[in-house]
Write a protein that holds these residues in place. Structure first.
Motif, PDB file in Angstrom:
ATOM      1  N   TYR A  13       0.922  -1.292   0.123  1.00 39.75           N
ATOM      2  CA  TYR A  13       0.210   0.189  -0.174  1.00 39.75           C
ATOM      3  C   TYR A  13       0.785   1.296   0.095  1.00 39.75           C
ATOM      4  O   TYR A  13       1.659   1.391   0.896  1.00 39.75           O
ATOM      5  CB  TYR A  13      -0.939   0.160   1.140  1.00 39.75           C
ATOM      6  CG  TYR A  13      -2.093   1.091   1.081  1.00 39.75           C
ATOM      7  CD1 TYR A  13      -2.896   1.138   0.298  1.00 39.75           C
ATOM      8  CD2 TYR A  13      -1.731   2.347   1.822  1.00 39.75           C
ATOM      9  CE1 TYR A  13      -4.079   2.283   0.313  1.00 39.75           C
ATOM     10  CE2 TYR A  13      -2.717   3.279   1.818  1.00 39.75           C
ATOM     11  CZ  TYR A  13      -3.654   3.280   0.971  1.00 39.75           C
ATOM     12  OH  TYR A  13      -4.491   4.288   0.935  1.00 39.75           O
ATOM     13  N   THR A  17       0.291   7.885  -2.512  1.00 39.09           N
ATOM     14  CA  THR A  17      -0.377   7.804  -3.588  1.00 39.09           C
ATOM     15  C   THR A  17      -2.106   7.391  -3.213  1.00 39.09           C
ATOM     16  O   THR A  17      -2.863   7.224  -4.098  1.00 39.09           O
ATOM     17  CB  THR A  17      -0.219   7.046  -4.992  1.00 39.09           C
ATOM     18  OG1 THR A  17      -0.023   5.688  -4.451  1.00 39.09           O
ATOM     19  CG2 THR A  17       1.084   7.646  -5.492  1.00 39.09           C
ATOM     20  N   CYS A  19      -2.900   4.240  -2.923  1.00 37.96           N
ATOM     21  CA  CYS A  19      -3.067   2.995  -3.820  1.00 37.96           C
ATOM     22  C   CYS A  19      -2.365   1.843  -3.347  1.00 37.96           C
ATOM     23  O   CYS A  19      -1.244   1.693  -2.594  1.00 37.96           O
ATOM     24  CB  CYS A  19      -2.485   3.507  -5.510  1.00 37.96           C
ATOM     25  SG  CYS A  19      -3.295   4.690  -6.000  1.00 37.96           S
ATOM     26  N   GLU A  21      -0.310  -1.394  -4.695  1.00 36.49           N
ATOM     27  CA  GLU A  21       0.533  -1.782  -5.890  1.00 36.49           C
ATOM     28  C   GLU A  21       0.998  -3.032  -5.753  1.00 36.49           C
ATOM     29  O   GLU A  21       1.239  -3.663  -4.823  1.00 36.49           O
ATOM     30  CB  GLU A  21       1.768  -0.820  -5.778  1.00 36.49           C
ATOM     31  CG  GLU A  21       1.343   0.688  -5.861  1.00 36.49           C
ATOM     32  CD  GLU A  21       2.572   1.710  -5.790  1.00 36.49           C
ATOM     33  OE1 GLU A  21       2.323   2.804  -5.923  1.00 36.49           O
ATOM     34  OE2 GLU A  21       3.573   1.162  -4.871  1.00 36.49           O
ATOM     35  N   SER A  38      -1.531  -0.886 -10.362  1.00 36.19           N
ATOM     36  CA  SER A  38      -2.004  -0.108  -8.995  1.00 36.19           C
ATOM     37  C   SER A  38      -3.326   0.136  -9.056  1.00 36.19           C
ATOM     38  O   SER A  38      -4.026   0.194 -10.240  1.00 36.19           O
ATOM     39  CB  SER A  38      -1.129   1.221  -8.823  1.00 36.19           C
ATOM     40  OG  SER A  38      -1.596   2.037  -9.697  1.00 36.19           O
ATOM     41  N   ALA A  39      -4.151   0.318  -7.866  1.00 36.33           N
ATOM     42  CA  ALA A  39      -5.381   0.675  -7.715  1.00 36.33           C
ATOM     43  C   ALA A  39      -5.615   1.658  -6.720  1.00 36.33           C
ATOM     44  O   ALA A  39      -5.182   1.200  -5.492  1.00 36.33           O
ATOM     45  CB  ALA A  39      -6.382  -0.551  -7.636  1.00 36.33           C
ATOM     46  N   PRO A  40      -6.490   2.584  -7.008  1.00 37.97           N
ATOM     47  CA  PRO A  40      -6.598   3.625  -5.774  1.00 37.97           C
ATOM     48  C   PRO A  40      -7.901   3.033  -4.791  1.00 37.97           C
ATOM     49  O   PRO A  40      -8.818   3.102  -5.277  1.00 37.97           O
ATOM     50  CB  PRO A  40      -7.034   4.792  -6.514  1.00 37.97           C
ATOM     51  CG  PRO A  40      -7.452   4.424  -7.887  1.00 37.97           C
ATOM     52  CD  PRO A  40      -6.758   3.288  -8.277  1.00 37.97           C
TER      53      PRO A  40
END
Length: 104
Positions: A13, A17, A19, A21, A38-40
């Motif tokens: 994490y 950002t 996000c 990853e 990656s994902a927010p």
């Protein structure tokens, strides 16, 4: 029939950002594709949800041709298995180490 497996590696994490990853790895027969993704998401998101979202995003990137990290197994070459001593000999030739004894 070739084998197919997906795994999520190096899940982190990134607080800067906000996000998650990871490196999503697709194993398909003798090929391996690695997709950094990656994902927010909020930090308290369940692991199953995070991994599902990361794999889905990686599949989307791969379908668009954006999965550039790929490797193929050196054990298969033009439909036949390469003997280990042949691989060692090719390596020694390339490195100029012809006077070293061959393993096996």
């Amino acid at each position: 029939m070739s084998s197919y497996q997906t795994e999520v590696q190096n899940l982190n994490y990134n607080a800067a950002t906000r996000c998650f990853e990871a490196l999503v790895v697709f194993h398909e027969g003798h090929e391996t594709r690695k997709v950094p993704i990656s994902a927010p998401l909020p930090i308290d998101t369940e692991f199953e949800a995070v991994s599902t979202i990361l794999v889905a995003r990686a599949k989307s990137h791969r379908a668009r041709g954006r999965a550039v990290l790929m490797s193929r197994s050196p054990a298969q070459k033009t439909g036949r298995l390469v003997h280990l001593n042949d691989m060692i000999r090719q390596f020694k030739d390339a490195m100029g180490l012809n006077d070293m004894p061959t393993a096996a």
